[in-house]
Motif scaffolding. Structure first.
Motif, PDB file in Angstrom:
ATOM      1  N   MET A 131       1.490  -1.351  -0.117  1.00  0.00           N
ATOM      2  CA  MET A 131       0.022   0.142  -0.057  1.00  0.00           C
ATOM      3  C   MET A 131       0.647   1.521   0.410  1.00  0.00           C
ATOM      4  O   MET A 131       1.747   1.132   0.588  1.00  0.00           O
ATOM      5  N   SER A 132       0.596   2.325  -1.115  1.00  0.00           N
ATOM      6  CA  SER A 132       1.528   3.512  -1.340  1.00  0.00           C
ATOM      7  C   SER A 132       1.313   4.305   0.152  1.00  0.00           C
ATOM      8  O   SER A 132       0.067   4.158   1.353  1.00  0.00           O
ATOM      9  N   LEU A 133       2.271   5.381  -0.025  1.00  0.00           N
ATOM     10  CA  LEU A 133       2.236   5.603   1.727  1.00  0.00           C
ATOM     11  C   LEU A 133       0.542   7.143   1.496  1.00  0.00           C
ATOM     12  O   LEU A 133       0.370   7.448   2.991  1.00  0.00           O
ATOM     13  N   SER A 134       0.281   7.309   0.517  1.00  0.00           N
ATOM     14  CA  SER A 134      -0.740   8.629   0.400  1.00  0.00           C
ATOM     15  C   SER A 134      -2.010   7.841   0.927  1.00  0.00           C
ATOM     16  O   SER A 134      -2.552   8.118   1.536  1.00  0.00           O
ATOM     17  N   GLN A 135      -1.325   6.549   0.464  1.00  0.00           N
ATOM     18  CA  GLN A 135      -3.201   5.303   0.968  1.00  0.00           C
ATOM     19  C   GLN A 135      -3.033   4.860   2.732  1.00  0.00           C
ATOM     20  O   GLN A 135      -4.298   4.980   3.776  1.00  0.00           O
ATOM     21  N   TRP A 136      -1.733   5.270   2.930  1.00  0.00           N
ATOM     22  CA  TRP A 136      -1.627   5.029   4.458  1.00  0.00           C
ATOM     23  C   TRP A 136      -1.766   6.363   5.477  1.00  0.00           C
ATOM     24  O   TRP A 136      -3.148   6.067   6.591  1.00  0.00           O
TER      25      TRP A 136
ATOM     26  N   GLU B 253      -8.517  10.461  -4.539  1.00  0.00           N
ATOM     27  CA  GLU B 253      -7.456  11.346  -4.250  1.00  0.00           C
ATOM     28  C   GLU B 253      -7.423  10.978  -2.163  1.00  0.00           C
ATOM     29  O   GLU B 253      -6.283  11.798  -1.380  1.00  0.00           O
TER      30      GLU B 253
ATOM     31  N   ASP C 273      -7.263  -0.065 -10.339  1.00  0.00           N
ATOM     32  CA  ASP C 273      -5.999   1.344 -10.453  1.00  0.00           C
ATOM     33  C   ASP C 273      -6.457   2.737 -10.490  1.00  0.00           C
ATOM     34  O   ASP C 273      -5.118   3.635 -10.116  1.00  0.00           O
TER      35      ASP C 273
ATOM     36  N   GLY D  28      -7.998   3.577  -7.834  1.00  0.00           N
ATOM     37  CA  GLY D  28      -7.819   3.921  -6.871  1.00  0.00           C
ATOM     38  C   GLY D  28      -8.912   3.275  -5.909  1.00  0.00           C
ATOM     39  O   GLY D  28      -9.649   3.291  -4.840  1.00  0.00           O
TER      40      GLY D  28
ATOM     41  N   THR E  28      -6.118  -3.859   4.285  1.00  0.00           N
ATOM     42  CA  THR E  28      -5.185  -3.623   4.297  1.00  0.00           C
ATOM     43  C   THR E  28      -3.688  -4.495   4.881  1.00  0.00           C
ATOM     44  O   THR E  28      -4.497  -4.745   6.048  1.00  0.00           O
TER      45      THR E  28
END
Length: 338
Positions: free
Chosen positions: A1-6, A93, A116, A118, A338
């Motif tokens: 999981m990406s930093l933005s998702q975290w 976003e 893809d 999100g 997640t």
């Protein structure tokens, strides 16, 4: 999981602790290729007035001023919007987008494009373990096979597989005894399962048609199935309190309009999906911050309301108002994707 998702997930959890609004149901269209007897959206389409992709981007930004939301993207049938991936991306976003579909239009290509973009959760509606009754309820032959095919496609497209995909079943008098069989089917497909109690008392609900609430004993039955089937990803409290609702017993105060809101396909904002007639404003005419202030100011009517015990209310009940320790534990274990 990406930093933005975290960061987004942490912001969502922080918002719960701060008792901020966190749940938004979004009907992106009332159009549908099916005619379910318990749904009042498909008979009331208005495609020319549907919100545009740009308007959804603005709605997402304005929602973020209130907090980080779980945004349930619903219909009608959302796949009838050709810009569905762009709508998902607009909310991904700032928020946690979840999609609810009948599964008919799901393909490998559009499923991949959604994840893809999100998408975090995808749920496919299946109400009976046999095709005869599920197809009959949806009034479209082939619905059941297409729905299970969609479950598999979405599971294979999701970055975390079956953890991000669910079967969603509407709990009625005609199917509550079938839930054990349905749960076994979703387990065999390697996905989760959620249910929502049918609503028969909301706006335009229960006025006609064959659908009825299940009997009070269904509450204990569902609680036992929740214990048996670990892939049923919802709060135990929801099933425990179902009996009180079905017998007219004491129920907690509703948080609709305070921590939850509904935005319909033409932009009207109301406290919840069951009372979309209680319009506090339209996103084309006022900011969501202003409309939310109106919802909070008029929330006494919602606080007194006991018309439903649907999954959206049950979720807000379990983790609204700061959430209980037990609810947070279930969120971070049984229900975590997640």
């Amino acid at each position: 999981m990406s930093l933005s998702q975290w960061k987004r997930d942490l912001a969502f959890s922080a918002g719960l602790l701060k008792k901020q609004p966190f749940s938004c149901l979004l009907q992106v269209t009332n159009r549908c290729n099916m005619e379910c007897s318990f749904c009042d959206f498909w008979p009331n389409p208005d495609p020319k007035r549907e919100l545009t992709t740009d308007e959804y981007r603005r709605v997402s930004r304005e929602l973020s001023e209130l907090g980080t939301f779980l945004v349930s993207i619903e219909g009608g049938e959302p796949f009838l919007r050709k810009d569905l991936p762009e709508i998902v991306a607009a909310f991904a976003e700032h928020h946690i987008p979840a999609l609810f579909t009948n599964g008919w239009f799901v393909t490998k290509d559009n499923a991949k494009r959604l994840f893809d973009s999100g998408l975090v959760h995808a749920s496919v509606s299946i109400d009976y373990p046999d095709a005869e009754r599920h197809d009959g309820k949806r009034r479209l032959a082939g619905t059941t096979s297409r729905a299970w095919q969609a479950v598999d496609i979405l599971r294979d497209a999701a970055p975390r597989g079956g953890k991000q995909v669910h079967v969603m079943s509407v709990l009625m008098d005609s199917n509550w005894r079938d839930m054990d069989a349905l749960f076994s089917q979703s387990a065999a497909h390697g996905v989760g399962h959620q249910v929502t109690l049918i609503s028969v008392s909301g706006f335009r609900r229960g006025k006609e048609g064959p659908d009825r609430l299940p009997p009070p004993e269904s509450s204990e039955h569902l609680t036992k199935l929740w214990e048996k089937h670990k892939h049923v990803r919802f709060f135990r409290e929801y099933f425990d309190r179902m009996g009180a609702f079905l017998t007219g017993g004491e129920m907690p105060t509703c948080h609709a309009g305070v921590q939850q809101m509904n935005i319909d396909h033409i932009g009207n904002v109301s406290p919840c999906i069951e009372h979309i007639d209680r319009i506090a404003g339209n996103v084309r005419d006022a900011s969501l911050s202003e409309i939310h202030r109106r919802l909070v100011a008029g929330a006494d009517e919602s606080r007194r309301c006991q018309d439903c015990w649907t999954a959206c209310r049950g979720m807000v009940q379990s983790i609204g108002g700061g959430a209980s320790v037990g609810a947070f534990l279930e969120m971070t274990t049984r229900m975590r994707t997640t």
